[in-house]
Design a protein around this motif. Structure first.
Motif, PDB file in Angstrom:
ATOM      1  N   ASP A 497      -0.159 -11.380  -6.554  1.00 18.96           N
ATOM      2  CA  ASP A 497      -0.229  -9.979  -6.134  1.00 18.96           C
ATOM      3  C   ASP A 497      -0.491  -9.978  -4.630  1.00 18.96           C
ATOM      4  N   CYS A 498      -0.201  -8.853  -3.978  1.00 17.56           N
ATOM      5  CA  CYS A 498      -0.371  -8.833  -2.528  1.00 17.56           C
ATOM      6  C   CYS A 498      -0.414  -7.412  -1.993  1.00 17.56           C
ATOM      7  N   CYS A 499      -0.868  -7.298  -0.779  1.00 16.97           N
ATOM      8  CA  CYS A 499      -0.866  -6.026  -0.057  1.00 16.97           C
ATOM      9  C   CYS A 499      -0.693  -6.340   1.429  1.00 16.97           C
ATOM     10  N   VAL A 500       0.166  -5.582   2.095  1.00 20.31           N
ATOM     11  CA  VAL A 500       0.390  -5.760   3.534  1.00 20.31           C
ATOM     12  C   VAL A 500      -0.141  -4.546   4.265  1.00 20.31           C
ATOM     13  N   ILE A 501      -0.933  -4.781   5.299  1.00 25.41           N
ATOM     14  CA  ILE A 501      -1.486  -3.693   6.100  1.00 25.41           C
ATOM     15  C   ILE A 501      -1.166  -3.937   7.572  1.00 25.41           C
ATOM     16  N   ALA A 502      -1.372  -2.903   8.377  1.00 23.30           N
ATOM     17  CA  ALA A 502      -1.230  -3.023   9.826  1.00 23.30           C
ATOM     18  C   ALA A 502      -2.568  -3.407  10.427  1.00 23.30           C
ATOM     19  N   VAL A 503      -2.548  -4.380  11.335  1.00 20.11           N
ATOM     20  CA  VAL A 503      -3.759  -4.722  12.085  1.00 20.11           C
ATOM     21  C   VAL A 503      -3.424  -4.645  13.567  1.00 20.11           C
ATOM     22  N   PRO A 563      -6.829   4.186 -10.273  1.00 21.40           N
ATOM     23  CA  PRO A 563      -6.529   4.160 -11.704  1.00 21.40           C
ATOM     24  C   PRO A 563      -5.033   4.290 -12.014  1.00 21.40           C
ATOM     25  N   SER A 564      -4.312   4.938 -11.114  1.00 18.47           N
ATOM     26  CA  SER A 564      -2.868   5.110 -11.328  1.00 18.47           C
ATOM     27  C   SER A 564      -2.076   3.893 -10.878  1.00 18.47           C
ATOM     28  N   GLY A 565      -2.765   2.918 -10.272  1.00 16.53           N
ATOM     29  CA  GLY A 565      -2.096   1.704  -9.842  1.00 16.53           C
ATOM     30  C   GLY A 565      -1.711   1.680  -8.375  1.00 16.53           C
ATOM     31  N   LYS A 566      -2.043   2.744  -7.623  1.00 17.07           N
ATOM     32  CA  LYS A 566      -1.699   2.790  -6.204  1.00 17.07           C
ATOM     33  C   LYS A 566      -2.630   1.879  -5.415  1.00 17.07           C
ATOM     34  N   ILE A 567      -2.040   1.076  -4.527  1.00 16.72           N
ATOM     35  CA  ILE A 567      -2.844   0.176  -3.698  1.00 16.72           C
ATOM     36  C   ILE A 567      -3.713   0.994  -2.748  1.00 16.72           C
ATOM     37  N   LEU A 568      -4.989   0.671  -2.704  1.00 12.65           N
ATOM     38  CA  LEU A 568      -5.922   1.367  -1.814  1.00 12.65           C
ATOM     39  C   LEU A 568      -5.983   0.613  -0.485  1.00 12.65           C
ATOM     40  N   ARG A 569      -4.962   0.819   0.324  1.00 11.79           N
ATOM     41  CA  ARG A 569      -4.847   0.092   1.587  1.00 11.79           C
ATOM     42  C   ARG A 569      -6.010   0.368   2.532  1.00 11.79           C
ATOM     43  N   ARG A 570      -6.538   1.586   2.452  1.00 12.56           N
ATOM     44  CA  ARG A 570      -7.614   1.950   3.365  1.00 12.56           C
ATOM     45  C   ARG A 570      -8.821   1.016   3.202  1.00 12.56           C
ATOM     46  N   LEU A 571      -9.080   0.600   1.958  1.00  7.40           N
ATOM     47  CA  LEU A 571     -10.203  -0.299   1.715  1.00  7.40           C
ATOM     48  C   LEU A 571      -9.969  -1.650   2.378  1.00  7.40           C
ATOM     49  N   LEU A 572      -8.723  -2.112   2.359  1.00  7.25           N
ATOM     50  CA  LEU A 572      -8.407  -3.383   2.995  1.00  7.25           C
ATOM     51  C   LEU A 572      -8.407  -3.253   4.514  1.00  7.25           C
ATOM     52  N   ARG A 573      -7.980  -2.093   5.014  1.00  5.24           N
ATOM     53  CA  ARG A 573      -8.069  -1.865   6.463  1.00  5.24           C
ATOM     54  C   ARG A 573      -9.528  -1.872   6.912  1.00  5.24           C
ATOM     55  N   ASP A 574     -10.396  -1.216   6.106  1.00  4.40           N
ATOM     56  CA  ASP A 574     -11.825  -1.205   6.428  1.00  4.40           C
ATOM     57  C   ASP A 574     -12.403  -2.618   6.393  1.00  4.40           C
ATOM     58  N   LYS A 575     -11.961  -3.399   5.422  1.00  2.13           N
ATOM     59  CA  LYS A 575     -12.415  -4.794   5.305  1.00  2.13           C
ATOM     60  C   LYS A 575     -12.010  -5.588   6.536  1.00  2.13           C
ATOM     61  N   ASP A 576     -10.769  -5.404   6.975  1.00  4.07           N
ATOM     62  CA  ASP A 576     -10.279  -6.127   8.148  1.00  4.07           C
ATOM     63  C   ASP A 576     -11.047  -5.708   9.404  1.00  4.07           C
ATOM     64  N   ARG A 577     -11.299  -4.397   9.552  1.00  6.70           N
ATOM     65  CA  ARG A 577     -12.047  -3.919  10.724  1.00  6.70           C
ATOM     66  C   ARG A 577     -13.454  -4.517  10.751  1.00  6.70           C
ATOM     67  N   ALA A 578     -14.084  -4.555   9.590  1.00  8.48           N
ATOM     68  CA  ALA A 578     -15.444  -5.101   9.508  1.00  8.48           C
ATOM     69  C   ALA A 578     -15.458  -6.580   9.880  1.00  8.48           C
ATOM     70  N   GLU A 579     -14.463  -7.311   9.420  1.00 12.21           N
ATOM     71  CA  GLU A 579     -14.388  -8.743   9.736  1.00 12.21           C
ATOM     72  C   GLU A 579     -14.157  -8.967  11.226  1.00 12.21           C
ATOM     73  N   ARG A 580     -13.283  -8.118  11.815  1.00 11.62           N
ATOM     74  CA  ARG A 580     -13.031  -8.247  13.255  1.00 11.62           C
ATOM     75  C   ARG A 580     -14.267  -7.904  14.063  1.00 11.62           C
ATOM     76  N   LYS A 581     -14.972  -6.886  13.632  1.00 14.16           N
ATOM     77  CA  LYS A 581     -16.193  -6.481  14.327  1.00 14.16           C
ATOM     78  C   LYS A 581     -17.235  -7.591  14.255  1.00 14.16           C
ATOM     79  N   LYS A 582     -17.325  -8.211  13.082  1.00 17.16           N
ATOM     80  CA  LYS A 582     -18.285  -9.298  12.897  1.00 17.16           C
ATOM     81  C   LYS A 582     -17.934 -10.490  13.781  1.00 17.16           C
TER      82      LYS A 582
END
Length: 587
Positions: A497-503, A563-582
């Motif tokens: 499985d996968c998800c692609v986001i903009a960084v 619940p409908s199966g839509k990827i929650l990209r915002r959560l992954l964007r937030d994760k990436d921002r937090a990692e970059r900030k750290k």
């Protein structure tokens, strides 16, 4: 609540809907600056090669005759879909003349981005039904491979010529060039005129430009003759307000040279640079690719006044002030940026370096062909995409309730109504139903972009694009659909499985990053580094460079979904921002 252009925006007559683009461009009855008073439409920024507007009109006519004989096409027989001309090339002096010659035959042009891979070019040519393809020498190998896959025979591959300074003097032996077709056409009888009825210009497709859209493979956007004509008039009318007041005007009419660096396959360049500029008598200085030294040399040599750019180039300018100071770029008066938002901080920094420059920003889409709003030279607000241009209406829709938002500073999806809103997607009925909506107020295009309307210090309404509801990634102004990359990633055996986001990226603005759930077939003993590299190469083999995973690959246990199966990209964007900030804090 429907938003309209500010009161200062000039009115304009209804755009003609029964003429072709070349008639609009060359016929002075439609309001263009007289050809005898116009600058050369296109000039090579490397060699200075050019022809006068009158000579270019003749060249287009001869090229149309040569094409008709070469391809066996009759002007008023069949539809534009029987006469599809593919183009896969860097910018050349003949790219637009070729389109106009095709239009004189009742055909259409489908331009492919010069950064495309063989598979991507083949898909576009096959999907569009292209009968032939024009390319340039540096892209000939890729073109021949793509043509074979698309079923286009080798004798239907033609060459758009480039200066020897670019090709090193090499020639495409055995291939017919545009100049060959022009020479043949000059010896042939004049073609009959298009036998169009009222409204045909609004019904017939002139360009089939491919947009990444929001999911799956790229979709062809059907852009009519009337769409291009309408937006050209809208932009020209909007800009006339401040062009008349420019203090550096020489003579009775302000004319300038502008930069033609951005790819002519992109709607921004195709309409704003390549149609608006010739129509109002300006000259376009054509460059095939971005090279800082060549770019600055051209500005100096041709006294370019308007630079049509994208944010990554502006960022490069800000970071290379010393390089800029080696050249005389005092001719520059206006910077216009689009294709992706320009940060207010970057605009402010550039303005401090060159306080006399007018730094403008616009917003538009392939589906709106092109500009929806723009900042004017007299009303600039950094971070804003400016005010609505003539004959455009906008509304902000709550994406959940689907009700119109009536308050300022309240975000929602931007919907656009304009005579430049395109005919729709080619052979994509479901996408058309989702994107082009007709209600009691008319036909609207859902942009998929989150926007707010704010009141500027000037008192005018400005549009700010704040996010993307449709999850496009913009790499140096080029669109990347995450779903396209995700579908490709899932064909790799290591990807479950996968998800692609903009960084964020300093040079490209944004780049794709993949979060990947590893397949159970991948053993614990296998190196994560090697697995990531294999996955990255899987993308690089089939996709253009701007679609490569330059933001990296990160393994994750589970892709967050609703619940409908839509990827929650915002959560992954937030994760990436937090990692970059750290990481930044550690540095």
């Amino acid at each position: 609540m429907v938003f309209y252009p500010p009161s200062w925006v000039p009115s304009m007559p209804s755009p003609p809907d029964s003429i072709s683009i070349p008639e609009f461009i060359f016929n002075e009855e439609h309001g263009r600056v007289p050809l005898s008073e116009s600058r050369p439409f296109f000039t090579c920024g490397v060699t200075g090669q050019t022809v006068s507007p009158v000579e270019l009109k003749e060249r287009v006519d001869f090229l149309a005759r040569g094409l008709a004989q070469e391809l066996g096409w009759q002007v008023n027989q069949g539809s534009e879909w029987d006469k599809v001309v593919g183009v896969f090339s860097v910018n050349t002096l003949d790219t637009l003349p070729l389109a106009w010659a095709t239009h004189l035959l009742g055909g259409l042009q489908t331009p492919a981005n010069a950064a495309y891979s063989t598979a991507e070019v083949a898909f576009q040519m096959k999907d569009s039904g292209a009968k032939c393809i024009f390319t340039c020498l540096p892209l000939l190998k890729t073109t021949l491979e793509a043509a074979a896959k698309a079923g286009i025979p080798k004798n239907r591959v033609y060459i758009l010529e480039l200066p020897d300074a670019i090709t090193g003097g090499a020639k495409a032996e055995g291939f017919t060039t545009v100049s060959d077709l022009v020479e043949r056409g000059g010896k042939l009888p004049k073609l009959e005129s298009l036998n169009w009825q009222k409204g045909d210009g609004a019904k017939k497709t002139a360009f089939l430009c491919y947009s990444s859209g929001t999911s799956g493979l790229p979709k062809g956007v059907m852009i009519s003759h009337a769409n291009v004509i309408a937006n050209s008039l809208q932009i020209a009318s909007f800009d006339n307000f401040y062009r008349k007041t420019i203090p550096f005007t020489e003579g009775k009419r302000y004319q300038e040279n502008c930069l033609g660096l951005l790819p002519m396959s992109h709607i921004y360049s195709l309409v704003v640079i390549c149609h608006v500029s010739p129509y109002r008598g300006d000259g376009v200085i054509v460059l095939p690719k971005f090279d800082m030294v060549q770019y600055l040399t051209s500005i100096q040599q041709f006294k370019i006044a308007s630079l049509y750019l994208v944010p990554p180039i502006i960022i490069a300018m800000v970071k290379n002030k010393a390089a800029l100071e080696k050249f005389d770029i005092s001719s520059v008066k206006i910077i216009f940026t689009g294709a992706a938002p320009l940060g207010a901080e970057t605009a402010d920094e550039l303005s401090k370096q060159y306080p006399s420059w007018l730094i403008r920003q616009g917003y538009g889409l392939t589906e709106t062909a092109t500009v929806v709003c723009s900042s004017s030279g007299h009303d600039i607000w950094f971070g804003s995409s400016g005010s609505i241009i003539p004959h455009v209406e906008c509304k902000i829709i709550d994406p959940v309730s689907m009700e119109e938002i009536t308050a300022y500073d309240s975000p929602g999806e931007l919907w656009v109504k304009s005579p430049a809103v395109t005919l729709g997607y080619f052979k994509r009925e479901e996408a058309n139903k989702e994107t082009y909506i007709t209600d009691s107020q008319g036909r609207w295009m859902r942009t998929g972009d989150e926007a707010v309307v704010r009141i500027a210090p000037s008192g005018n309404e400005h549009i700010f694009i704040t996010d993307r509801i449709k999850e496009l990634i913009k790499v140096k102004g080029l669109q990347v659909a995450p779903a396209e990359l995700e579908a490709h990633l899932l064909t790799h055996p290591a990807v479950a499985d996968c998800c692609v986001i903009a960084v964020p990226d300093d040079r490209a603005g944004e780049v794709p990053k993949a979060y990947v759930v590893k397949s159970n077939s991948i053993g614990l003993e296998e190196s994560e580094r090697m697995t990531k590299r294999e996955i990255a190469r899987h993308v690089e083999r089939e996709k253009s460079k701007h679609k490569w995973l330059a933001g990296g690959i990160e393994f994750i246990d589970e892709i967050p979904k609703s619940p409908s199966g839509k990827i929650l990209r915002r959560l992954l964007r937030d994760k990436d921002r937090a990692e970059r900030k750290k990481q930044g804090a550690k540095l």
